[in-house]
Write an enzyme that holds these catalytic residues in place. Structure first.
Site, PDB file in Angstrom:
ATOM      1  N   ARG A 161       1.715 -10.144  -8.716  1.00  0.00           N
ATOM      2  CA  ARG A 161       2.446  -8.929  -9.071  1.00  0.00           C
ATOM      3  C   ARG A 161       3.684  -9.293  -9.890  1.00  0.00           C
ATOM      4  O   ARG A 161       4.124 -10.438  -9.905  1.00  0.00           O
ATOM      5  CB  ARG A 161       2.882  -8.156  -7.812  1.00  0.00           C
ATOM      6  CG  ARG A 161       1.742  -7.631  -6.951  1.00  0.00           C
ATOM      7  CD  ARG A 161       0.987  -6.511  -7.618  1.00  0.00           C
ATOM      8  NE  ARG A 161      -0.045  -5.944  -6.752  1.00  0.00           N
ATOM      9  CZ  ARG A 161      -1.306  -6.371  -6.712  1.00  0.00           C
ATOM     10  NH1 ARG A 161      -1.688  -7.385  -7.477  1.00  0.00           N
ATOM     11  NH2 ARG A 161      -2.181  -5.789  -5.905  1.00  0.00           N
ATOM     12  N   GLU A 165      -5.111  -4.244 -11.043  1.00  0.00           N
ATOM     13  CA  GLU A 165      -3.667  -4.062 -10.825  1.00  0.00           C
ATOM     14  C   GLU A 165      -2.800  -4.735 -11.891  1.00  0.00           C
ATOM     15  O   GLU A 165      -1.728  -4.240 -12.226  1.00  0.00           O
ATOM     16  CB  GLU A 165      -3.262  -4.596  -9.442  1.00  0.00           C
ATOM     17  CG  GLU A 165      -3.836  -3.820  -8.275  1.00  0.00           C
ATOM     18  CD  GLU A 165      -5.219  -4.323  -7.891  1.00  0.00           C
ATOM     19  OE1 GLU A 165      -5.796  -3.776  -6.936  1.00  0.00           O
ATOM     20  OE2 GLU A 165      -5.729  -5.271  -8.540  1.00  0.00           O
TER      21      GLU A 165
END
Length: 205
Positions: free
Chosen positions: A104, A59
């Site tokens: 993130r 990710e």
């Protein structure tokens, strides 16, 4: 070895962190003045404002690899626009499992209007204390990325830190690219608290 000016900047950040964290504890636990001073001194003189965190997955490529990464995380006492900024690689609680943590990019904060590429979805504005986080890997589809496109806005209170250094392998490591403001603030902390050898010892190959 860090310069004297760097040490002064580092201690200023550490004092701010200690005061903010102690006052936060004081408000929630109603500490006595003596207990408050003890906590401030303990955080200031004995504690660190970073910790090591392991993470893996595609990710956050290319900042991180799909294999195990060891990250140096700067602790965030209160996640607001004073401490975290758009573009930062933040560590937050998984909204679907509070025992797990995600890394993130912070893409938007309260007051931002979010517009979807899907015309069927109505635009909306992030509410107070909400933020939007995204994966870095542009090759992943929304469902694969597991970010706000999947689970929606998250509470800024769930942000616990900012990744400031990443060790991918013993010979592949370096500072994490964050917002210019964050990198400027984090530079004295890196200069004083970064220990690549310790990160390598804790690294799970």
């Amino acid at each position: 070895m860090a310069s004297i000016s760097t040490w002064f900047r580092y201690m200023a950040h550490k004092l701010e962190y200690s005061l903010t964290l102690s006052l936060k504890s004081h408000r929630s636990n109603k500490l006595s003045d003596r207990e408050l001073i003890q906590i401030i001194c303990k955080n200031l003189f004995y504690g660190k404002i970073t910790y090591l965190h392991s993470d893996k997955g595609p990710e956050m490529s290319p900042t991180m690899t799909a294999n195990e990464n060891t990250l140096l995380i700067r602790k965030i006492p209160i996640a607001n626009t004073r401490f975290v900024f758009i573009g930062d690689a933040v560590v937050l609680k998984d909204p679907n499992d509070s025992d797990k943590y995600l890394v993130r990019r912070l893409a938007a904060v309260e007051g931002f209007e979010m517009v979807s590429g899907d015309e069927k979805e109505e635009p909306f504005v992030l509410e107070k204390n909400q933020c939007w986080v995204t994966a870095e890997n542009q090759e992943l589809k929304a469902k694969e990325a597991y970010d706000s496109r999947t689970f929606g806005p998250v509470s800024t209170a769930d942000i616990v830190g900012r990744a400031i250094y990443c060790l991918r392998t013993a010979v592949d490591h370096g500072p994490v690219r964050n917002s210019q403001t964050a990198m400027g603030q984090d530079s004295p902390i890196l200069a004083v608290e970064l220990d690549v050898d310790e990160m390598a010892k804790n690294h799970k190959a």
